[in-house]
Scaffold this active site. Sequence first.
Site, PDB file in Angstrom:
ATOM      1  N   SER A  16       0.842  -1.213   0.000  1.00  0.00           N
ATOM      2  CA  SER A  16       0.000   0.000   0.000  1.00  0.00           C
ATOM      3  C   SER A  16       0.870   1.252   0.000  1.00  0.00           C
ATOM      4  O   SER A  16       2.035   1.217   0.397  1.00  0.00           O
ATOM      5  CB  SER A  16      -0.871  -0.041   1.268  1.00  0.00           C
ATOM      6  N   LEU A  18       3.080   4.418   0.222  1.00  0.00           N
ATOM      7  CA  LEU A  18       4.457   4.758  -0.140  1.00  0.00           C
ATOM      8  C   LEU A  18       5.252   3.511  -0.518  1.00  0.00           C
ATOM      9  O   LEU A  18       6.076   3.539  -1.438  1.00  0.00           O
ATOM     10  CB  LEU A  18       5.137   5.487   1.028  1.00  0.00           C
ATOM     11  N   VAL A  59       6.266  -7.401  10.539  1.00  0.00           N
ATOM     12  CA  VAL A  59       7.620  -6.875  10.774  1.00  0.00           C
ATOM     13  C   VAL A  59       7.944  -6.735  12.257  1.00  0.00           C
ATOM     14  O   VAL A  59       9.117  -6.729  12.640  1.00  0.00           O
ATOM     15  CB  VAL A  59       7.844  -5.508  10.062  1.00  0.00           C
ATOM     16  N   CYS A  85       8.767   0.397   4.766  1.00  0.00           N
ATOM     17  CA  CYS A  85       7.596   1.282   4.722  1.00  0.00           C
ATOM     18  C   CYS A  85       6.460   0.798   5.612  1.00  0.00           C
ATOM     19  O   CYS A  85       5.466   1.509   5.752  1.00  0.00           O
ATOM     20  CB  CYS A  85       7.075   1.404   3.292  1.00  0.00           C
ATOM     21  N   TYR A 161       3.393   7.715  17.946  1.00  0.00           N
ATOM     22  CA  TYR A 161       3.889   7.726  16.561  1.00  0.00           C
ATOM     23  C   TYR A 161       5.202   8.517  16.472  1.00  0.00           C
ATOM     24  O   TYR A 161       6.183   8.058  15.878  1.00  0.00           O
ATOM     25  CB  TYR A 161       2.815   8.354  15.674  1.00  0.00           C
ATOM     26  N   LYS A 165       8.960   7.218  15.392  1.00  0.00           N
ATOM     27  CA  LYS A 165       9.690   7.778  14.245  1.00  0.00           C
ATOM     28  C   LYS A 165      10.977   8.468  14.691  1.00  0.00           C
ATOM     29  O   LYS A 165      11.973   8.490  13.953  1.00  0.00           O
ATOM     30  CB  LYS A 165       8.788   8.743  13.470  1.00  0.00           C
ATOM     31  N   PHE A 194       1.593  12.836   2.715  1.00  0.00           N
ATOM     32  CA  PHE A 194       1.467  12.170   1.418  1.00  0.00           C
ATOM     33  C   PHE A 194       0.109  11.513   1.273  1.00  0.00           C
ATOM     34  O   PHE A 194      -0.453  10.999   2.237  1.00  0.00           O
ATOM     35  CB  PHE A 194       2.597  11.122   1.251  1.00  0.00           C
ATOM     36  N   THR A 196      -1.849   8.839   0.729  1.00  0.00           N
ATOM     37  CA  THR A 196      -1.877   7.366   0.755  1.00  0.00           C
ATOM     38  C   THR A 196      -3.110   6.952   1.561  1.00  0.00           C
ATOM     39  O   THR A 196      -3.733   7.793   2.212  1.00  0.00           O
ATOM     40  CB  THR A 196      -0.632   6.805   1.461  1.00  0.00           C
TER      41      THR A 196
HETATM   42  P1  NAD Z   1      -0.283   2.680   4.331  1.00  0.00           P
HETATM   43  O1  NAD Z   1      -1.215   2.433   5.466  1.00  0.00           O
HETATM   44  O2  NAD Z   1      -0.826   2.995   2.984  1.00  0.00           O
HETATM   45  O3  NAD Z   1       0.717   1.435   4.174  1.00  0.00           O
HETATM   46  C1  NAD Z   1       1.301   0.811   5.268  1.00  0.00           C
HETATM   47  C2  NAD Z   1       1.513  -0.668   4.932  1.00  0.00           C
HETATM   48  O4  NAD Z   1       2.180  -1.263   6.057  1.00  0.00           O
HETATM   49  C3  NAD Z   1       0.197  -1.445   4.699  1.00  0.00           C
HETATM   50  O5  NAD Z   1       0.286  -2.199   3.504  1.00  0.00           O
HETATM   51  C4  NAD Z   1       0.121  -2.347   5.908  1.00  0.00           C
HETATM   52  O6  NAD Z   1      -0.529  -3.590   5.654  1.00  0.00           O
HETATM   53  C5  NAD Z   1       1.595  -2.550   6.253  1.00  0.00           C
HETATM   54  N1  NAD Z   1       1.801  -2.944   7.640  1.00  0.00           N
HETATM   55  C6  NAD Z   1       1.287  -2.374   8.761  1.00  0.00           C
HETATM   56  N2  NAD Z   1       1.703  -3.048   9.853  1.00  0.00           N
HETATM   57  C7  NAD Z   1       2.493  -4.052   9.415  1.00  0.00           C
HETATM   58  C8  NAD Z   1       3.218  -5.085  10.063  1.00  0.00           C
HETATM   59  N3  NAD Z   1       3.202  -5.236  11.402  1.00  0.00           N
HETATM   60  N4  NAD Z   1       3.949  -5.947   9.305  1.00  0.00           N
HETATM   61  C9  NAD Z   1       3.956  -5.817   7.954  1.00  0.00           C
HETATM   62  N5  NAD Z   1       3.285  -4.871   7.276  1.00  0.00           N
HETATM   63  C10 NAD Z   1       2.554  -4.002   8.003  1.00  0.00           C
HETATM   64  O7  NAD Z   1       0.654   3.846   4.862  1.00  0.00           O
HETATM   65  P2  NAD Z   1       1.670   4.833   4.090  1.00  0.00           P
HETATM   66  O8  NAD Z   1       1.097   6.188   4.184  1.00  0.00           O
HETATM   67  O9  NAD Z   1       2.098   4.280   2.793  1.00  0.00           O
HETATM   68  O10 NAD Z   1       2.895   4.795   5.114  1.00  0.00           O
HETATM   69  C11 NAD Z   1       4.111   4.127   4.830  1.00  0.00           C
HETATM   70  C12 NAD Z   1       5.152   4.585   5.841  1.00  0.00           C
HETATM   71  O11 NAD Z   1       5.361   5.976   5.657  1.00  0.00           O
HETATM   72  C13 NAD Z   1       4.716   4.404   7.302  1.00  0.00           C
HETATM   73  O12 NAD Z   1       5.846   4.031   8.064  1.00  0.00           O
HETATM   74  C14 NAD Z   1       4.244   5.795   7.694  1.00  0.00           C
HETATM   75  O13 NAD Z   1       4.367   6.014   9.079  1.00  0.00           O
HETATM   76  C15 NAD Z   1       5.209   6.655   6.893  1.00  0.00           C
HETATM   77  N6  NAD Z   1       4.735   8.012   6.656  1.00  0.00           N
HETATM   78  C16 NAD Z   1       3.617   8.250   5.915  1.00  0.00           C
HETATM   79  C17 NAD Z   1       3.201   9.566   5.722  1.00  0.00           C
HETATM   80  C18 NAD Z   1       1.992   9.920   4.892  1.00  0.00           C
HETATM   81  O14 NAD Z   1       1.648  11.107   4.828  1.00  0.00           O
HETATM   82  N7  NAD Z   1       1.329   8.989   4.244  1.00  0.00           N
HETATM   83  C19 NAD Z   1       3.919  10.623   6.296  1.00  0.00           C
HETATM   84  C20 NAD Z   1       5.041  10.337   7.052  1.00  0.00           C
HETATM   85  C21 NAD Z   1       5.452   9.022   7.219  1.00  0.00           C
END
Ligand code: NAD
Length: 255
Positions: A16, A18, A59, A85, A161, A165, A194, A196
Site C-alpha cells: 500500500s 508509499l 515486521v 515502509c 507515533y 519515528k 502524502f 496514501t
Molecule cells: P499505508 O497504510 O498505505 O501502508 C502501510 C503498509 O504497512 C500497509 O500495507 C500495511 O498492511 C503494512 N503494515 C502495517 N503493519 C504491518 C506489520 N506489522 N507488518 C507488515 N506490514 C505491516 O501507509 P503509508 O502512508 O504508505 O505509510 C508508509 C510509511 O510511511 C509508514 O511508516 C508511515 O508512518 C510513513 N509516513 C507516511 C506519511 C503519509 O503522509 N502517508 C507521512 C510520514 C510518514
Amino acid sequence: MNITDKTVAVVSGGASGLGAAAATALAGAGAQLVILDMNADAGTALANDLGGLFVKADVSDPTSVAAALGDVKKRHPAIHIAINCAGIAPAAKTVSKGAPHDPLTFVNTINVNLIGTFNVASQAAAMMAGNDPLDDDGSRGVIINTASVAAFEGQVGQVAYAASKGGVVGMTLPMARDLAQLGIRVCAIAPGLFKTPMLEGLPQEVQDSLGAQVPFPSRLGGPSEYARLVRHIVENQMLNGEVIRLDGAIRMAPR
Ligand code: NAD
C-alpha cells in the site's frame, strides 16, 4: 548502486501507499521485487502485477521476518535493497478524559514502526553482508527506512507515533556506521504529508486543509514523489547516514 535485472529489492509495507509506490518504481527500474506485508490480498496482487514475489510477514515479530527472508532466499540468492515502509499511525493523547494513554497502543506502535524497521533492516543487512561487492566502492546493499516529520514536530495525539519515528531517525547514523565496513548504506526519508490510504481515510476537507498547510507545493505529496527519492538514494553512492525530509517545507503546528 546501479539497478539491474539482477538487483533484488525487498519492500516492507509494499502492499500500500508509499511502499507500493517504491516497489513499483524499483520494479520499473528493472529490479526484482519482493513485497513483505501483513496484507496478503493487496500484496499478492501488486507483486503479481510487478512480476515479483509476495511474502507475508509481521515486521514487529523477528521470527516472522526471519521466516519471510528465509522464503526470499529460496527464490533469490541475494538481496541488495531493503526499503522499510510498514507502519501504523494510531492517534491518542498522553492523557485523554483523565485516563492515561493506553500502554498497549504505545508499545504496539513502537513494535511496528521502530522495532519492525530494526528487524527488517538488521536481518536484511546480515543477508547483504554475504553479497559479493557490486562495484569498485565495494557496495553490498542499501537500506532505506521511513521516518516522518512527526519525529521532529509531533502533533497533539502523536506521542506514540512521534516516539517511534524519532527512534527511526536516531537509528540512521549508527546503523550506517555499523554497516559501513560491509559496504551497506543506510538512509531514512522523513515524509511530510502524502496522499496514501493512511491519509485518504480522512474527510476530503481535512485532506485539503492539510495540503494547504504545505508552503510549496501547497498540496499533499504523491507516493511517486517519495518513490523517486527512494530510487535516487539507491543510485547515489554518497548518500549515507542521512535523514532526508521530503515535505514541501512544512513544519507541523501543534495541532
Ligand atoms: P499505508 O497504510 O498505505 O501502508 C502501510 C503498509 O504497512 C500497509 O500495507 C500495511 O498492511 C503494512 N503494515 C502495517 N503493519 C504491518 C506489520 N506489522 N507488518 C507488515 N506490514 C505491516 O501507509 P503509508 O502512508 O504508505 O505509510 C508508509 C510509511 O510511511 C509508514 O511508516 C508511515 O508512518 C510513513 N509516513 C507516511 C506519511 C503519509 O503522509 N502517508 C507521512 C510520514 C510518514
